[in-house]
Design an enzyme around this catalytic site. Structure first.
Site, mmCIF file in Angstrom:
data_model
loop_
_atom_site.group_PDB
_atom_site.id
_atom_site.type_symbol
_atom_site.label_atom_id
_atom_site.label_comp_id
_atom_site.label_asym_id
_atom_site.label_seq_id
_atom_site.Cartn_x
_atom_site.Cartn_y
_atom_site.Cartn_z
ATOM 1 N N GLU A 101 0.845 -1.204 0.000
ATOM 2 C CA GLU A 101 0.000 0.000 0.000
ATOM 3 C C GLU A 101 0.882 1.257 0.000
ATOM 4 O OE1 GLU A 101 0.064 -2.592 2.012
ATOM 5 O OE2 GLU A 101 -1.775 -2.847 3.150
ATOM 6 N N CYS A 161 -2.185 -3.069 7.251
ATOM 7 C CA CYS A 161 -1.754 -3.258 8.640
ATOM 8 C C CYS A 161 -2.072 -2.030 9.487
ATOM 9 C CB CYS A 161 -0.272 -3.609 8.703
ATOM 10 S SG CYS A 161 0.808 -2.283 8.193
ATOM 11 N N ALA A 187 7.909 -35.779 -10.533
ATOM 12 C CA ALA A 187 7.669 -35.852 -11.982
ATOM 13 C C ALA A 187 7.647 -37.322 -12.353
ATOM 14 C CB ALA A 187 8.766 -35.125 -12.745
ATOM 15 N N TRP A 202 15.245 -37.892 -19.474
ATOM 16 C CA TRP A 202 14.389 -36.999 -18.710
ATOM 17 C C TRP A 202 12.954 -37.482 -18.819
ATOM 18 C CZ3 TRP A 202 16.430 -33.571 -15.515
ATOM 19 C CH2 TRP A 202 17.711 -33.097 -15.764
ATOM 20 N N THR A 221 18.973 -39.255 -3.455
ATOM 21 C CA THR A 221 18.793 -38.485 -4.691
ATOM 22 C C THR A 221 20.100 -37.789 -5.077
ATOM 23 O OG1 THR A 221 16.446 -38.205 -4.257
ATOM 24 C CG2 THR A 221 17.453 -36.592 -5.724
ATOM 25 N N ASP A 227 21.526 -38.954 -8.670
ATOM 26 C CA ASP A 227 21.363 -38.018 -9.796
ATOM 27 C C ASP A 227 22.384 -36.877 -9.823
ATOM 28 O OD1 ASP A 227 19.151 -39.538 -10.279
ATOM 29 O OD2 ASP A 227 17.693 -38.077 -9.545
ATOM 30 N N GLU A 257 12.129 -32.366 -3.043
ATOM 31 C CA GLU A 257 12.377 -32.974 -4.358
ATOM 32 C C GLU A 257 13.254 -34.171 -4.092
ATOM 33 O OE1 GLU A 257 13.273 -30.759 -7.928
ATOM 34 O OE2 GLU A 257 13.106 -28.908 -6.791
ATOM 35 N N LEU A 263 11.819 -40.840 0.646
ATOM 36 C CA LEU A 263 11.601 -39.612 1.429
ATOM 37 C C LEU A 263 10.209 -39.034 1.140
ATOM 38 C CD1 LEU A 263 12.603 -37.463 3.408
ATOM 39 C CD2 LEU A 263 13.708 -36.281 1.512
ATOM 40 N N ASN A 264 9.792 -39.073 -0.133
ATOM 41 C CA ASN A 264 8.451 -38.559 -0.472
ATOM 42 C C ASN A 264 7.384 -39.267 0.353
ATOM 43 O OD1 ASN A 264 9.589 -36.959 -2.404
ATOM 44 N ND2 ASN A 264 8.736 -38.043 -4.162
HETATM 45 C C1 AOF Z 1 4.066 -7.079 4.446
HETATM 46 N N1 AOF Z 1 3.795 -6.495 3.267
HETATM 47 O O1 AOF Z 1 2.496 -5.356 1.922
HETATM 48 C C2 AOF Z 1 1.660 -5.965 4.037
HETATM 49 C C3 AOF Z 1 1.943 -6.599 5.279
HETATM 50 O O2 AOF Z 1 7.477 -6.389 9.911
HETATM 51 P P1 AOF Z 1 6.648 -5.521 9.048
HETATM 52 O O3 AOF Z 1 6.508 -4.140 9.522
HETATM 53 O O4 AOF Z 1 7.094 -5.559 7.609
HETATM 54 O O5 AOF Z 1 5.141 -6.085 9.093
HETATM 55 C C4 AOF Z 1 4.828 -7.332 8.617
HETATM 56 C C5 AOF Z 1 3.344 -7.591 8.809
HETATM 57 O O6 AOF Z 1 2.556 -6.583 8.203
HETATM 58 C C6 AOF Z 1 2.883 -8.883 8.182
HETATM 59 O O7 AOF Z 1 3.042 -9.972 9.042
HETATM 60 C C7 AOF Z 1 1.418 -8.608 7.901
HETATM 61 O O8 AOF Z 1 0.665 -8.898 9.049
HETATM 62 C C8 AOF Z 1 1.346 -7.101 7.687
HETATM 63 N N2 AOF Z 1 1.059 -6.679 6.278
HETATM 64 N N3 AOF Z 1 3.170 -7.137 5.405
HETATM 65 O O9 AOF Z 1 5.149 -7.589 4.615
HETATM 66 C C9 AOF Z 1 2.646 -5.910 3.014
HETATM 67 N N4 AOF Z 1 0.484 -5.371 3.797
HETATM 68 ZN ZN ZN Z 2 1.307 -2.401 6.047
#
Ligand code: AOF
Ligand code: ZN
Length: 352
Positions: free
Chosen positions: A53, A77, A156, A172, A198, A202, A282, A287-288
């Site tokens: 944002e 946030c 795969a 492959w 693996t 490989d 992978e 293991l899978n």
């Molecule tokens: C993000 N990117 O675009 C939005 C997030 O440690 P901070 O300040 O970067 O905050 C991380 C938290 O912010 C994240 O866990 C989530 O709850 C909120 N939103 N986080 O990294 C974003 N919008």
């Molecule tokens: Zn934010």
């Protein structure tokens, strides 16, 4: 205005953050002016840097955004983290309507961002393309809800479910288009996890920023394997054996062993504590099969080939079901074509 189209746009922008934002969520944002013109876009580019944002709004003059609409795949946030609250900035920019894909599952935010916006008189439209937004941030959701690493698995196979001929030949099964998609999938995860079998069979490079090898008896130290050229390599081995003194090619972690198998629950827990919030397995059928109970998602490429050999190697050596109703069940989320191969993406159904 068509919010679904705008939300799809946000999701595409958010995906540009793959590989750089973990453990934060993938977030994209678009802004429209009061007449409905798209005036800005942004996304969360790097852990610790601006949220989506803020990235989108700081490109604008607040005069342009008065009465506008902001669309974002995750609730804005409300907390002071690495950056100030996005909700405050949205209010300052005079936005009239905020369209959100999903509520934030981070308990510090969880509805507080929405409340802050509504208290300032902003209209909030929720849950637009919610399912798609939740899939986009399925790793973040599992991390936040359960403090656990998200486990994905890629395999795969031929049409008859084989990953190699009886003699181990596997090159492959799938062709170029599928194999370049694998590189894209790898980048979505914090680490690639494989087995010593693996590596020895490989000698793959599995180029990645972090590779994890399950090597109970440290067999891979006896050869010169390409996987050790990667940036960060972590090896889990039997805690009862001694690490040779000259082992500086990786980080070595002692692990408990039961029935000749490294305890995978320990491995995933340890990886989470090390900040590795998602892994892509992978490996071979052994293991899978052992990892299947911990697996959240499977990427299964299928090549239109039949090996026709019962002794070929299977993709999952899982508990043997004596009847069909004892099978482990999944639901198929998507089917995509990477000619001539296909990719099935499926999720386990709980309790099966
Ligand atoms: C993000 N990117 O675009 C939005 C997030 O440690 P901070 O300040 O970067 O905050 C991380 C938290 O912010 C994240 O866990 C989530 O709850 C909120 N939103 N986080 O990294 C974003 N919008
Ligand atoms: Zn934010």
């Amino acid at each position: 205005m068509q919010y679904e189209k705008s939300m799809k746009h946000c999701i595409e922008l958010a995906k540009l953050g793959y590989g750089n934002v973990s453990p934060n969520p993938l977030v994209g944002c678009v802004v429209y002016d009061s007449a409905g013109n798209l005036i800005s876009e942004g996304y969360h580019k790097q852990y610790g840097q601006n949220h989506a944002e803020r990235d989108a709004l700081l490109k604008l003059d607040p005069k342009e955004t008065i009465g506008g609409t902001l669309v974002v795949n995750l609730e804005p946030c409300s907390h002071y983290g690495k950056t100030p609250p996005c909700a405050d900035l949205i209010i300052q920019y005079g936005i009239k309507r905020v369209v959100i894909g999903m509520r934030d599952v981070n308990p510090i935010v969880a509805g507080n961002g929405i409340r802050k916006l509504q208290d300032a008189g902003i209209e909030v439209v929720e849950n637009v393309l919610e399912k798609e937004c939740r899939v986009l941030n399925e790793v973040f959701i599992k991390n936040m809800m359960g403090q656990q690493t998200f486990v994905a698995l890629k395999t795969a196979t031929t049409l008859d479910g084989k990953i190699a001929a009886h003699n181990g030949d596997s090159k492959w099964i799938t062709l170029e288009k599928a194999r370049s998609e694998v590189k894209i999938i790898r980048n979505m995860y914090d680490a690639i996890l494989t087995s010593s079998s693996t590596v020895i069979a490989d000698n793959p490079s599995m180029e990645h920023r972090c590779n994890v090898i399950i090597d109970r008896n440290l067999k891979t130290l006896q050869g010169d394997y390409k996987i050790y050229n990667n940036k960060r390599v972590i090896v889990f081995y039997d805690k009862r054996i001694n690490l040779p003194e000259s082992s500086s090619c990786a980080e070595f972690i002692k692990a408990p062993v039961k029935n000749n198998e490294v305890n995978l629950e320990f491995v995933f827990k340890k990886l989470y504590d090390l900040g590795i919030k998602s892994v892509l397995i992978e490996a071979g059928g052994h293991l899978n099969g052992s990892a299947l109970v911990y697996t959240d998602k499977v990427y299964h490429f299928i090549a239109p080939k039949i090996l026709g050999d019962n002794s070929g190697l299977s993709c999952f050596n899982y508990r043997k079901a004596d009847s069909i109703n004892l099978c482990k069940n999944f639901y198929i989320d998507s089917i995509k074509t990477f000619e001539p191969d296909i990719l099935l993406t499926y999720y386990p159904i709980d309790n099966s």
